[in-house]
Scaffold this motif. Structure first.
Motif, PDB file in Angstrom:
ATOM      1  N   ALA A 100       0.817  -1.217   0.000  1.00  0.00           N
ATOM      2  CA  ALA A 100       0.000   0.000   0.000  1.00  0.00           C
ATOM      3  C   ALA A 100       0.851   1.268   0.000  1.00  0.00           C
ATOM      4  N   ASP A 101       2.108   1.172   0.425  1.00  0.00           N
ATOM      5  CA  ASP A 101       2.971   2.348   0.479  1.00  0.00           C
ATOM      6  C   ASP A 101       3.454   2.786  -0.903  1.00  0.00           C
ATOM      7  N   VAL A 102       3.340   1.919  -1.885  1.00  0.00           N
ATOM      8  CA  VAL A 102       3.746   2.275  -3.243  1.00  0.00           C
ATOM      9  C   VAL A 102       2.761   3.305  -3.783  1.00  0.00           C
ATOM     10  N   LYS A 103       3.282   4.336  -4.455  1.00  0.00           N
ATOM     11  CA  LYS A 103       2.431   5.412  -4.952  1.00  0.00           C
ATOM     12  C   LYS A 103       1.426   4.885  -5.977  1.00  0.00           C
ATOM     13  N   GLY A 104       0.190   5.271  -5.832  1.00  0.00           N
ATOM     14  CA  GLY A 104      -0.862   4.873  -6.767  1.00  0.00           C
ATOM     15  C   GLY A 104      -1.627   3.637  -6.341  1.00  0.00           C
ATOM     16  N   TYR A 105      -1.195   2.976  -5.261  1.00  0.00           N
ATOM     17  CA  TYR A 105      -1.866   1.767  -4.801  1.00  0.00           C
ATOM     18  C   TYR A 105      -2.682   2.053  -3.549  1.00  0.00           C
ATOM     19  N   ALA A 106      -3.726   1.279  -3.367  1.00  0.00           N
ATOM     20  CA  ALA A 106      -4.600   1.438  -2.205  1.00  0.00           C
ATOM     21  C   ALA A 106      -5.110   0.079  -1.763  1.00  0.00           C
ATOM     22  N   LEU A 107      -5.549   0.013  -0.520  1.00  0.00           N
ATOM     23  CA  LEU A 107      -6.183  -1.193   0.004  1.00  0.00           C
ATOM     24  C   LEU A 107      -7.683  -0.942   0.010  1.00  0.00           C
ATOM     25  N   VAL A 108      -8.419  -1.769  -0.725  1.00  0.00           N
ATOM     26  CA  VAL A 108      -9.851  -1.563  -0.909  1.00  0.00           C
ATOM     27  C   VAL A 108     -10.603  -2.821  -0.492  1.00  0.00           C
ATOM     28  N   PRO A 109     -11.659  -2.701   0.320  1.00  0.00           N
ATOM     29  CA  PRO A 109     -12.495  -3.861   0.602  1.00  0.00           C
ATOM     30  C   PRO A 109     -13.365  -4.175  -0.607  1.00  0.00           C
ATOM     31  N   VAL A 110     -13.382  -5.445  -0.994  1.00  0.00           N
ATOM     32  CA  VAL A 110     -14.102  -5.848  -2.192  1.00  0.00           C
ATOM     33  C   VAL A 110     -15.390  -6.584  -1.842  1.00  0.00           C
ATOM     34  N   GLU A 111     -15.361  -7.375  -0.775  1.00  0.00           N
ATOM     35  CA  GLU A 111     -16.508  -8.232  -0.484  1.00  0.00           C
ATOM     36  C   GLU A 111     -16.570  -8.528   1.014  1.00  0.00           C
ATOM     37  N   VAL A 112     -17.784  -8.626   1.547  1.00  0.00           N
ATOM     38  CA  VAL A 112     -18.013  -9.056   2.922  1.00  0.00           C
ATOM     39  C   VAL A 112     -18.862 -10.312   2.842  1.00  0.00           C
ATOM     40  N   TYR A 113     -18.462 -11.337   3.595  1.00  0.00           N
ATOM     41  CA  TYR A 113     -19.191 -12.599   3.559  1.00  0.00           C
ATOM     42  C   TYR A 113     -19.017 -13.335   4.876  1.00  0.00           C
ATOM     43  N   PHE A 114     -19.842 -14.352   5.066  1.00  0.00           N
ATOM     44  CA  PHE A 114     -19.730 -15.229   6.227  1.00  0.00           C
ATOM     45  C   PHE A 114     -19.180 -16.563   5.757  1.00  0.00           C
ATOM     46  N   LYS A 115     -18.147 -17.028   6.440  1.00  0.00           N
ATOM     47  CA  LYS A 115     -17.518 -18.302   6.119  1.00  0.00           C
ATOM     48  C   LYS A 115     -17.457 -19.114   7.403  1.00  0.00           C
ATOM     49  N   LYS A 116     -18.122 -20.237   7.420  1.00  0.00           N
ATOM     50  CA  LYS A 116     -18.221 -21.085   8.607  1.00  0.00           C
ATOM     51  C   LYS A 116     -18.746 -20.291   9.809  1.00  0.00           C
ATOM     52  N   GLY A 117     -19.636 -19.355   9.562  1.00  0.00           N
ATOM     53  CA  GLY A 117     -20.240 -18.570  10.626  1.00  0.00           C
ATOM     54  C   GLY A 117     -19.453 -17.352  11.057  1.00  0.00           C
ATOM     55  N   TRP A 118     -18.269 -17.128  10.498  1.00  0.00           N
ATOM     56  CA  TRP A 118     -17.431 -15.993  10.873  1.00  0.00           C
ATOM     57  C   TRP A 118     -17.505 -14.924   9.796  1.00  0.00           C
ATOM     58  N   ALA A 119     -17.597 -13.665  10.213  1.00  0.00           N
ATOM     59  CA  ALA A 119     -17.631 -12.547   9.272  1.00  0.00           C
ATOM     60  C   ALA A 119     -16.231 -12.324   8.712  1.00  0.00           C
ATOM     61  N   LYS A 120     -16.134 -12.317   7.404  1.00  0.00           N
ATOM     62  CA  LYS A 120     -14.856 -12.116   6.715  1.00  0.00           C
ATOM     63  C   LYS A 120     -14.994 -10.976   5.726  1.00  0.00           C
ATOM     64  N   ILE A 121     -13.867 -10.374   5.412  1.00  0.00           N
ATOM     65  CA  ILE A 121     -13.824  -9.321   4.402  1.00  0.00           C
ATOM     66  C   ILE A 121     -12.680  -9.638   3.447  1.00  0.00           C
ATOM     67  N   GLN A 122     -12.926  -9.440   2.163  1.00  0.00           N
ATOM     68  CA  GLN A 122     -11.885  -9.679   1.170  1.00  0.00           C
ATOM     69  C   GLN A 122     -11.288  -8.331   0.794  1.00  0.00           C
ATOM     70  N   LEU A 123      -9.994  -8.197   1.020  1.00  0.00           N
ATOM     71  CA  LEU A 123      -9.275  -6.963   0.716  1.00  0.00           C
ATOM     72  C   LEU A 123      -8.554  -7.111  -0.614  1.00  0.00           C
ATOM     73  N   ALA A 124      -8.406  -5.998  -1.308  1.00  0.00           N
ATOM     74  CA  ALA A 124      -7.691  -6.015  -2.573  1.00  0.00           C
ATOM     75  C   ALA A 124      -6.624  -4.940  -2.566  1.00  0.00           C
ATOM     76  N   VAL A 125      -5.445  -5.304  -3.060  1.00  0.00           N
ATOM     77  CA  VAL A 125      -4.412  -4.319  -3.332  1.00  0.00           C
ATOM     78  C   VAL A 125      -4.714  -3.842  -4.742  1.00  0.00           C
ATOM     79  N   ALA A 126      -5.054  -2.557  -4.861  1.00  0.00           N
ATOM     80  CA  ALA A 126      -5.577  -2.052  -6.127  1.00  0.00           C
ATOM     81  C   ALA A 126      -4.825  -0.809  -6.573  1.00  0.00           C
ATOM     82  N   LYS A 127      -4.765  -0.642  -7.872  1.00  0.00           N
ATOM     83  CA  LYS A 127      -4.148   0.540  -8.467  1.00  0.00           C
ATOM     84  C   LYS A 127      -5.254   1.338  -9.138  1.00  0.00           C
ATOM     85  N   GLY A 128      -5.283   2.630  -8.888  1.00  0.00           N
ATOM     86  CA  GLY A 128      -6.339   3.489  -9.416  1.00  0.00           C
ATOM     87  C   GLY A 128      -6.336   3.560 -10.930  1.00  0.00           C
TER      88      GLY A 128
END
Length: 156
Positions: A99-127
């Motif tokens: 994320a420290d590289v210029k032009g990149y960001a950490l973006v949440p892509v999806e929220v879901y439940f897996k085996k009863g636990w709340a999970k979030i899928q993060l993406a390393v993304a470039k604008g």
């Protein structure tokens, strides 16, 4: 008997795919309070405008709007409060470096439940720039036209 890996997708951030080039994804747990979990199970959340920031060795998701649970008789929670992500130190360091590289960001892509636990899928993304978005729209339109052509030709 082992538990089945059932995944219940609650919310996706479709705008992230339009605004960013998704390069890498990672699954993280969400630290939530009881009323928030119930609200998320009812699919009352939004990832629009949400982002992840790493501070003091911990990852937090900001601007994730979770509508307050209407049957909660306890303390009223802020809908957009920062929520801690459950990652180990190695994963946090890896994400921080990307994320420290210029032009990149950490973006949440999806929220879901897996085996009863709340999970979030993060993406390393470039604008994306405006011309990149236009190019993606052109490709999608061309693919749609080709599919129509194939569909009309292959008639039995």
């Amino acid at each position: 008997m082992p538990k089945k890996d059932s995944v219940l997708v609650v919310c996706t951030n479709r705008k992230a795919y339009h605004e960013f080039f998704i390069e890498d994804t990672l699954e993280a747990g969400l630290e939530l309070l009881g009323a928030e979990v119930k609200s998320i199970r009812q699919k009352e959340l939004s990832l629009e405008g949400a982002f992840v920031r790493i501070e003091n060795g911990q990852a937090h998701v900001y601007n994730m709007h979770v509508k307050p649970y209407k049957f909660n008789s306890l303390v009223e929670l802020d809908a957009t409060r920062p929520r801690r992500l459950l990652l180990n130190k190695k994963e946090i360091r890896k994400l921080a470096a990307k994320a420290d590289v210029k032009g990149y960001a950490l973006v949440p892509v999806e929220v879901y439940f897996k085996k009863g636990w709340a999970k979030i899928q993060l993406a390393v993304a470039k604008g994306k720039h405006l011309f990149d978005k236009r190019e993606a729209l052109k490709k999608r339109d061309l693919n749609r036209e080709m599919e129509k052509g194939f569909k009309n030709k292959i008639r039995f």
